[in-house]
Design an enzyme around this catalytic site. Structure first.
Site, PDB file in Angstrom:
ATOM      1  CB  CYS A 112      -0.930  -0.007   1.193  1.00  0.00           C
ATOM      2  SG  CYS A 112      -1.761  -1.584   1.394  1.00  0.00           S
ATOM      3  CG  HIS A 251      -3.418   2.799   2.228  1.00  0.00           C
ATOM      4  ND1 HIS A 251      -3.961   2.395   1.030  1.00  0.00           N
ATOM      5  CD2 HIS A 251      -3.450   1.705   3.050  1.00  0.00           C
ATOM      6  CE1 HIS A 251      -4.300   1.116   1.129  1.00  0.00           C
ATOM      7  NE2 HIS A 251      -4.001   0.681   2.333  1.00  0.00           N
ATOM      8  CG  ASN A 281      -6.836  -1.552   1.488  1.00  0.00           C
ATOM      9  OD1 ASN A 281      -6.090  -1.199   0.576  1.00  0.00           O
ATOM     10  ND2 ASN A 281      -6.393  -1.938   2.677  1.00  0.00           N
TER      11      ASN A 281
HETATM   12  O1  UT7 Z   1      -3.910  -1.956   3.395  1.00  0.00           O
HETATM   13  C1  UT7 Z   1      -3.126  -2.539   4.359  1.00  0.00           C
HETATM   14  C2  UT7 Z   1      -3.347  -1.909   5.629  1.00  0.00           C
HETATM   15  N1  UT7 Z   1      -4.449  -2.565   6.293  1.00  0.00           N
HETATM   16  C3  UT7 Z   1      -5.106  -1.933   7.216  1.00  0.00           C
HETATM   17  O2  UT7 Z   1      -4.869  -0.797   7.445  1.00  0.00           O
HETATM   18  C4  UT7 Z   1      -6.133  -2.693   8.024  1.00  0.00           C
HETATM   19  C5  UT7 Z   1      -6.071  -2.255   9.449  1.00  0.00           C
HETATM   20  N2  UT7 Z   1      -7.027  -2.932  10.284  1.00  0.00           N
HETATM   21  C6  UT7 Z   1      -8.352  -2.637  10.263  1.00  0.00           C
HETATM   22  O3  UT7 Z   1      -8.787  -1.789   9.535  1.00  0.00           O
HETATM   23  C7  UT7 Z   1      -9.238  -3.387  11.233  1.00  0.00           C
HETATM   24  O4  UT7 Z   1      -8.461  -4.089  12.155  1.00  0.00           O
HETATM   25  C8  UT7 Z   1     -10.226  -4.364  10.508  1.00  0.00           C
HETATM   26  C9  UT7 Z   1     -11.269  -3.567   9.771  1.00  0.00           C
HETATM   27  C10 UT7 Z   1      -9.455  -5.269   9.565  1.00  0.00           C
HETATM   28  C11 UT7 Z   1     -10.938  -5.260  11.530  1.00  0.00           C
HETATM   29  O5  UT7 Z   1     -11.633  -4.464  12.472  1.00  0.00           O
HETATM   30  P1  UT7 Z   1     -11.586  -4.818  14.036  1.00  0.00           P
HETATM   31  O6  UT7 Z   1     -12.492  -3.877  14.701  1.00  0.00           O
HETATM   32  O7  UT7 Z   1     -10.131  -4.802  14.440  1.00  0.00           O
HETATM   33  O8  UT7 Z   1     -12.214  -6.253  14.084  1.00  0.00           O
HETATM   34  P2  UT7 Z   1     -11.584  -7.624  14.582  1.00  0.00           P
HETATM   35  O9  UT7 Z   1     -10.665  -8.158  13.549  1.00  0.00           O
HETATM   36  O10 UT7 Z   1     -11.051  -7.459  15.957  1.00  0.00           O
HETATM   37  O11 UT7 Z   1     -12.891  -8.531  14.657  1.00  0.00           O
HETATM   38  C12 UT7 Z   1     -13.956  -8.222  15.542  1.00  0.00           C
HETATM   39  C13 UT7 Z   1     -15.050  -9.265  15.380  1.00  0.00           C
HETATM   40  C14 UT7 Z   1     -14.532 -10.711  15.480  1.00  0.00           C
HETATM   41  O12 UT7 Z   1     -15.512 -11.450  16.147  1.00  0.00           O
HETATM   42  P3  UT7 Z   1     -15.323 -11.834  17.705  1.00  0.00           P
HETATM   43  O13 UT7 Z   1     -14.040 -12.640  17.767  1.00  0.00           O
HETATM   44  O14 UT7 Z   1     -15.204 -10.535  18.434  1.00  0.00           O
HETATM   45  O15 UT7 Z   1     -16.558 -12.608  18.006  1.00  0.00           O
HETATM   46  C15 UT7 Z   1     -14.469 -11.155  14.028  1.00  0.00           C
HETATM   47  O16 UT7 Z   1     -14.638 -12.547  13.897  1.00  0.00           O
HETATM   48  O17 UT7 Z   1     -15.658  -9.163  14.086  1.00  0.00           O
HETATM   49  C16 UT7 Z   1     -15.638 -10.431  13.434  1.00  0.00           C
HETATM   50  N3  UT7 Z   1     -15.480 -10.209  12.001  1.00  0.00           N
HETATM   51  C17 UT7 Z   1     -16.524  -9.985  11.178  1.00  0.00           C
HETATM   52  N4  UT7 Z   1     -17.843  -9.920  11.375  1.00  0.00           N
HETATM   53  C18 UT7 Z   1     -18.626  -9.649  10.320  1.00  0.00           C
HETATM   54  C19 UT7 Z   1     -14.336 -10.159  11.285  1.00  0.00           C
HETATM   55  N5  UT7 Z   1     -14.598  -9.910   9.990  1.00  0.00           N
HETATM   56  C20 UT7 Z   1     -15.945  -9.798   9.899  1.00  0.00           C
HETATM   57  C21 UT7 Z   1     -16.821  -9.513   8.823  1.00  0.00           C
HETATM   58  N6  UT7 Z   1     -18.131  -9.443   9.082  1.00  0.00           N
HETATM   59  N7  UT7 Z   1     -16.378  -9.305   7.580  1.00  0.00           N
END
Ligand code: UT7
Length: 324
Positions: A112, A251, A281
């Protein structure tokens, strides 16, 4: 010293728009989850165009827009983490199809941050060279690298390409000193297309490429702590206060990351344009796509100062102040 100027931007995205609701039909997710956590509503998905096809369209648009002779292009760089192949490079395919006989072409892999790495390499090479133009493109077809059964990654990414035409020996100097860094020790936080070493000889099957995997929380933390520091270093090195910057073009991974960075550098959020709702993204394409959108909407004007900032796989970061 010779001046290198960014002339303008162009973009190309595939026809198909896939909404969050479309995704919720094929995996356990929802518009509410995706939108509230990332700001993404839609993304473009390529059906049968590969990365080089998208990048070729961008290069053709730049040539047409600027009415330049293709033989005056001395350098074509494609930043991508989703090339058509390991070899030939995506940029070589573009160079061949353009028939840009005098252009050296190569890809760079900085995920990125790739567009910023590409600009940095191109502008430095140009000052030592006599050719007139360079094309720097960020292009991705991430949909072919994503595991479509993994909702944690599949909902985040999209396809697209965009780039800039750079003129050598120009009237205006566009580039200030960039702050570009690599954190290889954190590389396993975001991995795509990884290969396994051969397990047996003679091998029984072709090497497998692994799909996208990301430790989202770790990358989030990395971005919100390292990117503002990098932007501050770029500001200090060039003695350009943030108040003098017209737009911060970051980004487009997540609106929350952008909000947090805006707060940390104490700048109003309306100086941070966002388009992740349309494209998701798009990795290396994300910053130039935003620039091309701003230009199409007549938001860019001669003399403006922009700060570009990328972060992602590598892990990598880069902050670059440019003058239009
Ligand atoms: O381009 C490269 C750079 N990348 C980035 O900048 C990405 C940076 N990270 C982020 O933007 C965030 O960490 C994400 C958007 C990827 C994830 O958000 P989060 O608030 O950190 O969510 P999480 O990964 O901690 O997941 C929270 C919950 C989990 O469930 P439990 O374990 O709390 O029950 C996941 O299983 O959300 C669940 N989950 C989803 N639910 C519905 C994960 N993906 C999904 C989904 N739909 N697509």
């Amino acid at each position: 010293m010779k001046k290198v100027q960014i002339k303008n931007f162009a973009s190309y995205t595939p026809e198909l728009t896939v909404s969050n609701d479309d995704l919720s039909q094929i995996m356990d997710t929802s518009d509410e989850w995706i939108k509230s956590r990332t700001g993404i509503s839609n993304r473009k998905i390529s059906l049968n165009e590969n990365t080089s096809d998208l990048c070729l369209k961008v290069a053709q648009k730049l040539i047409q827009k600027n009415n330049i002779n293709v033989n005056d292009i001395g350098l074509i760089i494609v930043a991508t983490m989703s090339p058509d192949a390991c070899t030939p490079s995506t940029s070589a395919i573009v160079q061949g199809k353009l028939n840009a006989k005098n252009a050296m072409a190569f890809d760079i892999s900085a995920a990125c941050s790739g567009f910023i790495y590409g600009l940095e390499i191109a502008q430095k090479m140009m000052r030592q060279s006599s050719f007139k133009y360079s094309i720097v493109i960020g292009g991705e077809v991430l949909s072919k690298e994503v595991d479509w059964t993994d909702r944690t990654c599949a909902v985040l990414f999209g396809d697209g390409a965009a780039g800039a035409l750079l003129e050598n020996d120009a009237q205006v100097e566009s580039f200030y000193e960039a702050d570009v860094k690599t954190f290889g020790e954190l590389g396993d936080r975001l991995v795509a297309g990884q290969t396994d070493p051969i397990q047996a000889f003679p091998p029984k099957e072709f090497t497998k490429f692994h799909p996208f995997e990301m430790d989202g929380r770790a990358v989030y933390k990395f971005a919100t702590s390292e990117v503002p520091q990098s932007m501050m270093r770029a500001s200090e090195t060039n003695q350009i206060d943030f108040d003098k910057i017209d737009y911060f073009v970051l980004h487009q991974a997540n609106y929350k990351i952008i909000k947090s960075i805006a707060k940390k550098i104490k700048q109003p959020l309306d100086k941070f344009p966002m388009d992740m709702d349309k494209y998701g993204n798009t990795s290396a394409a994300s910053i130039p796509l935003m620039l091309a959108d701003l230009q199409e909407n007549n938001k860019l004007h001669e003399g403006q100062l922009l700060m570009l900032a990328g972060f992602g796989g590598g892990l990598t970061i880069g902050s670059q102040i440019i003058k239009l």
